[in-house]
Design a protein around this motif. Sequence first.
Motif, PDB file in Angstrom:
ATOM      1  N   ARG A   1       0.807  -1.218   0.000  1.00 53.02           N
ATOM      2  CA  ARG A   1       0.000   0.000   0.000  1.00 53.02           C
ATOM      3  C   ARG A   1       0.845   1.276   0.000  1.00 53.02           C
ATOM      4  N   ILE A   2       2.175   1.135  -0.109  1.00 54.82           N
ATOM      5  CA  ILE A   2       3.044   2.314  -0.145  1.00 54.82           C
ATOM      6  C   ILE A   2       3.220   2.754  -1.606  1.00 54.82           C
ATOM      7  N   LYS A   3       2.881   4.016  -1.893  1.00 54.93           N
ATOM      8  CA  LYS A   3       2.988   4.541  -3.259  1.00 54.93           C
ATOM      9  C   LYS A   3       3.739   5.874  -3.228  1.00 54.93           C
ATOM     10  N   ASP A   4       4.769   5.953  -4.056  1.00 54.40           N
ATOM     11  CA  ASP A   4       5.596   7.157  -4.097  1.00 54.40           C
ATOM     12  C   ASP A   4       5.287   7.961  -5.354  1.00 54.40           C
ATOM     13  N   PHE A   5       4.309   8.870  -5.228  1.00 52.32           N
ATOM     14  CA  PHE A   5       3.960   9.740  -6.350  1.00 52.32           C
ATOM     15  C   PHE A   5       4.813  11.004  -6.374  1.00 52.32           C
ATOM     16  N   ILE A   6       5.782  11.092  -5.457  1.00 53.67           N
ATOM     17  CA  ILE A   6       6.760  12.197  -5.532  1.00 53.67           C
ATOM     18  C   ILE A   6       7.831  11.828  -6.553  1.00 53.67           C
ATOM     19  N   ALA A   7       8.362  10.616  -6.418  1.00 54.35           N
ATOM     20  CA  ALA A   7       9.371  10.146  -7.379  1.00 54.35           C
ATOM     21  C   ALA A   7       8.756   9.885  -8.747  1.00 54.35           C
ATOM     22  N   MET A   8       7.504   9.400  -8.751  1.00 52.37           N
ATOM     23  CA  MET A   8       6.805   9.064 -10.002  1.00 52.37           C
ATOM     24  C   MET A   8       5.444   9.756 -10.012  1.00 52.37           C
ATOM     25  N   PRO A   9       5.397  11.041 -10.375  1.00 49.17           N
ATOM     26  CA  PRO A   9       4.128  11.782 -10.356  1.00 49.17           C
ATOM     27  C   PRO A   9       3.112  11.192 -11.337  1.00 49.17           C
ATOM     28  N   ARG A  10       1.846  11.388 -11.032  1.00 53.78           N
ATOM     29  CA  ARG A  10       0.788  11.005 -11.978  1.00 53.78           C
ATOM     30  C   ARG A  10       0.837  11.936 -13.188  1.00 53.78           C
TER      31      ARG A  10
ATOM     32  N   ASN B   1      -1.236  13.916 -14.438  1.00 64.25           N
ATOM     33  CA  ASN B   1      -1.828  15.247 -14.247  1.00 64.25           C
ATOM     34  C   ASN B   1      -1.032  16.122 -13.292  1.00 64.25           C
ATOM     35  N   GLY B   2       0.153  15.647 -12.856  1.00 63.52           N
ATOM     36  CA  GLY B   2       1.015  16.459 -12.004  1.00 63.52           C
ATOM     37  C   GLY B   2       0.902  16.176 -10.520  1.00 63.52           C
ATOM     38  N   TYR B   3       0.006  15.268 -10.137  1.00 60.50           N
ATOM     39  CA  TYR B   3      -0.196  14.956  -8.721  1.00 60.50           C
ATOM     40  C   TYR B   3       1.048  14.316  -8.118  1.00 60.50           C
ATOM     41  N   ARG B   4       1.478  14.851  -6.952  1.00 58.53           N
ATOM     42  CA  ARG B   4       2.631  14.304  -6.243  1.00 58.53           C
ATOM     43  C   ARG B   4       2.294  14.176  -4.759  1.00 58.53           C
ATOM     44  N   SER B   5       2.664  13.040  -4.185  1.00 58.37           N
ATOM     45  CA  SER B   5       2.383  12.793  -2.773  1.00 58.37           C
ATOM     46  C   SER B   5       2.936  11.423  -2.418  1.00 58.37           C
ATOM     47  N   LEU B   6       3.169  11.182  -1.144  1.00 53.49           N
ATOM     48  CA  LEU B   6       3.458   9.837  -0.647  1.00 53.49           C
ATOM     49  C   LEU B   6       2.176   9.264  -0.061  1.00 53.49           C
ATOM     50  N   HIS B   7       1.872   8.014  -0.399  1.00 52.01           N
ATOM     51  CA  HIS B   7       0.703   7.343   0.170  1.00 52.01           C
ATOM     52  C   HIS B   7       1.166   6.100   0.930  1.00 52.01           C
ATOM     53  N   THR B   8       0.555   5.873   2.063  1.00 57.52           N
ATOM     54  CA  THR B   8       0.776   4.616   2.775  1.00 57.52           C
ATOM     55  C   THR B   8      -0.492   4.278   3.544  1.00 57.52           C
ATOM     56  N   SER B   9      -0.678   3.021   3.884  1.00 59.68           N
ATOM     57  CA  SER B   9      -1.753   2.598   4.778  1.00 59.68           C
ATOM     58  C   SER B   9      -1.116   1.880   5.958  1.00 59.68           C
ATOM     59  N   VAL B  10      -1.603   2.175   7.149  1.00 55.89           N
ATOM     60  CA  VAL B  10      -1.053   1.578   8.365  1.00 55.89           C
ATOM     61  C   VAL B  10      -2.186   1.017   9.217  1.00 55.89           C
ATOM     62  N   ILE B  11      -1.822   0.153  10.156  1.00 56.45           N
ATOM     63  CA  ILE B  11      -2.793  -0.450  11.074  1.00 56.45           C
ATOM     64  C   ILE B  11      -2.634   0.207  12.441  1.00 56.45           C
ATOM     65  N   SER B  12      -3.699   0.796  12.957  1.00 59.29           N
ATOM     66  CA  SER B  12      -3.635   1.471  14.261  1.00 59.29           C
ATOM     67  C   SER B  12      -3.510   0.453  15.392  1.00 59.29           C
TER      68      SER B  12
END
Length: 364
Positions: A290-299, A301-312
């Motif tokens: 679930r870890i996605k690096d859209f900073i290194a590989m932007p979408r 349309n220009g979208y950049r961000s780090l995504h992750t999912s974690v368990i509380s």
Amino acid sequence: MIRFEDIYETVKRHHAGADLELLRKAYIFSAVEHKGQTRASGEPYLVHPLEVAAILAELRMDPACVAVGLLHDVLEDTLTDETKIKEHFGPDVLHIVEGVTKISKIPFSSSEERQAENFRKLLLAMVDDVRVIIVKLADRLHNMRTLQYLPEERRQRIARETMDIYAPLAGRLGMSRIKNELEDLSFQYLEPEAYQELMQRVEERRTSAIEFIEKIKGTVQEKLKGAGLEASLEGRIKRVYSIHQKLRRQRIELDQVYDFVALRIVVPTIPDCYAALGVLHNLWRPVPGRIKDFIAMPRPNGYRSLHTSVISDEGHPFEVQIRTREMHRIAEEGIAAHWKYKEGRSGPDKDTRRRSTASRRGAR
């Protein structure tokens, strides 16, 4: 009813030093030309151009573009002609008004996916100024916000056109805030029973979700501060149409939606993004894959961000998005975030020109 002075102050705040007399002239011109006209709601017609201009002002568009928001219907719905607009506001404003009018006159009658995509390509290919599309999206957004006043047949037609054409178009230009609202509003009219049922289920979980968001925000803020990271945090519950899509596509139940609750972390720099990701993964166990690096590989349309999912600690999964302030503005506003106004001239920066060209190429 929104006040012109509020729009004026918003533009002034975002474009200090710009000549804003154009806006006042456009407001007076629109008020005179639309005098006596009313909307389906019974309100004066002038409410609509004011609301469209307000949306554009919030997007930080240049004064000429906001002026077009006030004028965008005068060619189509009043006795005004092109010569009069050019005489009062110049060729730049006239060009955008003509572009918006041209788009409004193109008939769209098919909901077949390929035809919808071809229509979106046509819109992108026929404009040489992206502000035409941005004004049209603002126009459509306000029309969707007031769709309840129209007859059922027109509501269905406009909602379908919005879902098939304008929401994806906003997405292609990276304007997620407008895309998201257009989708939710369209869903409400196209599938009212599914919308109401899902909204009820979401509302049943809202209180506990908000409590959970506040708890994890406090924990994360404390850990980031301890790591020497400055950050602003915002929690959200997933949009109803996005939930609907995920349930239908993945054939899962609502409690299986990993990103029903999400946390957004906004930090000053790119290194801070990766440092914040490390803090999160030390705090909670990440969900594999679930870890996605859209900073290194932007979408595209220009979208950049780090995504992750974690368990509380309680075993609840949730999504986290990490980005800089500039990335956040681009994620929300897309191509509109790049529009610059300098030295009395409006125009796109290099990234905007590149993105606009890429959108057209993707449309071929």
